[in-house]
Design an enzyme around this catalytic site. Structure first.
Site, short mmCIF file in Angstrom:
data_model
loop_
_atom_site.label_atom_id
_atom_site.label_comp_id
_atom_site.label_asym_id
_atom_site.label_seq_id
_atom_site.Cartn_x
_atom_site.Cartn_y
_atom_site.Cartn_z
N HIS A 137 0.81 -1.23 0.00
CA HIS A 137 0.00 0.00 0.00
C HIS A 137 0.84 1.28 0.00
O HIS A 137 0.40 2.31 0.52
CB HIS A 137 -0.99 0.02 1.15
N SER A 359 -3.10 5.44 10.21
CA SER A 359 -2.18 6.37 9.57
C SER A 359 -0.80 6.29 10.22
O SER A 359 -0.69 6.18 11.44
CB SER A 359 -2.71 7.81 9.71
#
Length: 783
Positions: A137, A359
């Protein structure tokens, strides 16, 4: 004489007989030891093999995958991308393949074509059933390699170079792993990584039931699960781990290809192992005595030295650009120079898990205009999402944030690796099926209790909050997270493409539909409907391959549900991990409660509020089939739309340089008699050509060399190193001229000495031929 002769020979014969006797027993012992060694090899629980191959795509002009911003296009390399694979096999029985990609996500069409190649090479040995291809990712890799329209709009359609780099690299990494299969063992370990992720949608997480949240210490998963591969002869040969944090340390303003924090962690660990084990490697010592390893700035420095090197450096001016071959670029790679030919290279992969709401920008989200925290529920500043930006630990330096988050994962992985003692034992098995997620019937508890009811998933659709983006990368206009109403103007705009019908609107509630992607088919399908789900099992390790990004709580629910089926109240210890973004991509999966809040992740949960329930139901079926040793139906096949792909990316027409200069000439050299301290930056600019002319696969665009003796240059760092950046640019958008700026942040571990910087490239002539070139800077001293 005869008697004397006989008298002399008899003792000699006795001696020979005794020697033969001892030789016989020594030989017998050796044979027994060899036999027992062979028995140990044949009795090894598993065969293990690892592979790694370059998948770096086009480093110029191509949109980056992840942030979906058309203006964010590649213009160089931070460090190269790789496909890392492991194969584990029971001799004569089952085997599984897991591939970890330094890419934003897996792609259905890439998976299809890789499997076709594997079938052509190996028959039915490797199929969709036992091969998993997963992305880390990173949001800093080239786009254009997925087949559905919504994922290639910003890349101006399909990008064949991006696609080919992935398919070729995945295939080669699996071939390496297959050819490296040898008897070995696998160990597993778990531990927390405390400071590498925060929840970026805490208001949605808080909508999960209080009693459920109370079972967990954190609002993100902080556990890393690592497996350590040990070859029976060579010892440790690699590790793979799963840990959830987004690949968004590099922001949406970055244009350099990068594996982000997980790619960095992988390099740090591979470098750590190579350096840690170099003393026992005579071939490496003789090949590179005194030469710095491919090390990052996180590894401590060594001795200082300066004075007598200046005169030596002065004798090496910049070399003019000259023709070269791609083979030269490959040969000069540092790993090539240091690799021990008869020993497998150490392979370390940092895989992605349920990262949907996690995050890496751990300092939190702040308003750019005021410096105050963003609005909690909507992540806005004065109503604007663009002003709300998350900060990484190296703020405002995103490269430093990438290094820090990568280092935190790397350091924990080393601890788990060194202390792994639980050995994986037991059978290898797998189950796989395709499902049409646009119309799955799901049994869920009735609202308010009292039995179950049948509901359905929906055709894919994106909500308004999707366009708002996240604190890692905001959207534009007046969109905001947490919008469960939408507005008339944007509904009209979305409706011009495809207006959702009443059934779809009701199915997706409370999501207001911005783009009805699952029902858009021109020029071909905009979003997937057929998705793969898969379970791979190696002893007590269970890998759940999911084609999207599960949020923290969604991942916890899925793991617990599968573990319950597999253990069935037994005291069996299982390590169940989620491998996110695997085999294809279908965006996010939230809990039902998070979906109601309609933050970015909920708005990007394509198949409606019951998407997670569908995954749990179907994975439990797979797990049940695994336990009962039953086959499962393959399900509907996903489409192969490669022949339908459209590309509007402008090709490279030609490259030129100013009159009197060659490709590879220095445009800006290092200063005369330059001396640099460790930690400082060296920058050189070359006349260059478009990197799309040759991806330099398994090669390098940039190289730092160290002088050995008085005339031998030896590779020290290349563009697979975190400390070296290759930055490509044109003086004007449509110019045929270009520059390559190579920046070297000198690591604290760099050996004092005389260095120079080299550039490799390939230029395209007007008639289409491509010529490789190289050039070098003047020498300079590192003291």
């Amino acid at each position: 004489m005869a008697g004397a002769s006989m008298g002399l020979q008899v003792p000699s014969l006795n001696v020979c007989a005794r020697k033969r006797c001892r030789l016989f027993w020594v030989s017998l012992v050796v044979l027994l030891l060899a036999s027992s060694t062979r028995v140990a090899f044949s009795d090894s629980k598993y065969l293990v093999g690892l592979g790694s191959y370059d998948i770096t795509g086009p480093a110029a002009d191509v949109n980056m995958m992840g942030y979906a911003m058309m203006e964010q296009t590649t213009s160089g390399v931070h460090f190269r991308l790789r496909a890392r694979s492991f194969i584990v096999a029971e001799p004569g029985k089952n085997r599984v393949v897991f591939v970890n990609l330094d890419a934003c996500m897996a792609s259905q069409i890439v998976t299809i074509k890789v499997l076709e190649r594997l079938k052509a090479r190996y028959g039915e040995l490797y199929t969709e059933k036992n091969v998993a291809i997963s992305g880390i990712h990173t949001h800093a890799g080239p786009a254009g390699y997925l087949q559905y329209v919504v994922y290639i709009v910003t890349s101006l359609g399909f990008v064949r170079q991006s696609f080919d780099a992935l398919v070729d690299g995945i295939e080669q990494s699996i071939i390496q792993a297959h050819e490296n299969l040898r008897p070995g063992s696998i160990y597993v370990n778990n531990g927390e990584v405390i400071d590498a992720g925060i929840n970026r949608s805490p208001s949605a997480y808080l909508n999960n039931p209080t009693e459920e949240r109370s079972k967990y210490k954190y609002d993100v998963d902080k556990e890393m699960t690592l497996i350590k591969f040990v070859d029976d002869e060579w010892g440790p040969i690699g590790s793979f781990n799963w840990f959830a944090t987004h690949g968004t340390s590099m922001s949406n303003t970055n244009s350099l290809i990068s594996g982000d924090n997980k790619g960095a962690a992988a390099r740090f660990m591979e470098d750590w192992f190579e350096q840690n084990n170099s003393a026992s490697s005579e071939s490496v010592q003789s090949a590179a005595e005194g030469i710095p390893r491919r090390v990052s700035s996180i590894i401590p420095g060594i001795s200082d030295r300066e004075h007598e090197l200046l005169e030596l450096a002065a004798s090496f001016g910049s070399a003019p650009g000259k023709p070269a071959t791609k083979i030269l670029s490959v040969a000069q790679r540092v790993r090539s120079a240091l690799r021990k030919a008869d020993k497998p290279s150490f392979v370390s992969a940092f895989c992605q898990s349920n990262c949907g709401d996690v995050s890496p920008n751990v300092l939190g989200a702040f308003c750019k205009d005021t410096g105050l925290p963003c609005d909690f529920n909507h992540s806005t500043c004065g109503g604007k999402n663009e002003l709300c930006v998350a900060r990484g630990p190296g703020y405002p330096d995103e490269f430093e944030s990438t290094r820090v988050i990568g280092e935190r994962q790397f350091r924990r992985a080393v601890e788990l690796f060194n202390n792994a003692t639980e050995e994986l034992t037991g059978q290898i098995d797998y189950r796989h099926t395709y499902l049409d997620f646009s119309q799955l019937e799901v049994m869920v508890p009735k609202q308010g209790g009292g039995g179950t009811e049948a509901v359905k998933t929906c055709p894919a659709a994106m909500g308004f909050a999707f366009a708002a983006g996240t604190i890692d990368g905001s959207g534009a206009f007046d969109f905001k997270q947490g919008d469960d109403k939408g507005n008339a103007f944007w509904k009209m705009v979305g409706g011009m493409l495809k207006a959702p019908n009443e059934e779809q609107i009701a199915c997706q509630q409370p999501k207001p539909i911005l783009l009805d992607t699952g029902e858009m088919t021109l020029p071909y399908q905009w979003a997937p409907s057929v998705l793969p789900i898969q379970i791979l099992r190696v002893g007590q390790l269970v890998i759940l391959s999911v084609p999207g990004e599960f949020t923290t709580m969604a991942g916890r629910r899925l793991r617990d549900a599968v573990k319950q089926v597999l253990t069935n109240d037994k005291n069996e210890k299982l390590h169940v991990v989620i491998a996110g973004l695997t085999n294809t991509y279908s965006q996010y999966i939230t809990t039902f409660e998070e979906y109601e809040i309609q933050r970015y992740e909920g708005a990007s949960t394509l198949y409606g509020p019951h998407t997670l329930s569908a995954y749990i139901q179907e994975f439990q079926k797979l797990a049940g089939a695994l336990v009962r040793d039953q086959t499962v139906e393959p399900g509907p096949q996903p489409p192969d739309m490669l022949s339908k792909q459209i590309s509007m990316l402008t090709p490279v027409l030609m490259d030129t340089t100013p009159l009197g200069t060659n490709f590879g000439d220095c445009s800006t050299d290092v200063p005369m008699n330059a001396t640099y301290k460790r930690g400082s930056m060296v920058s050189v600019v070359f006349w260059s050509a478009c990197p799309r002319n040759d991806l330099m696969t398994e090669g390098t665009f940039a190289l730092v060399e160290i002088l050995q003796g008085t005339d031998t240059w030896v590779p020290a760092y290349d563009d697979d190193d975190f400390c070296l950046r290759f930055i490509w640019s044109r003086p004007a958008k449509l110019s045929s001229r270009s520059h390559a700026t190579i920046e070297w942040r000198i690591p604290q571990s760099a050996t004092p000495g005389v260095y120079r910087i080299r550039h490799f490239g390939a230029a395209k002539a007007l008639l289409g031929s491509v010529r490789h070139f190289t050039g070098s800077s003047s020498a300079f001293v590192v003291a």
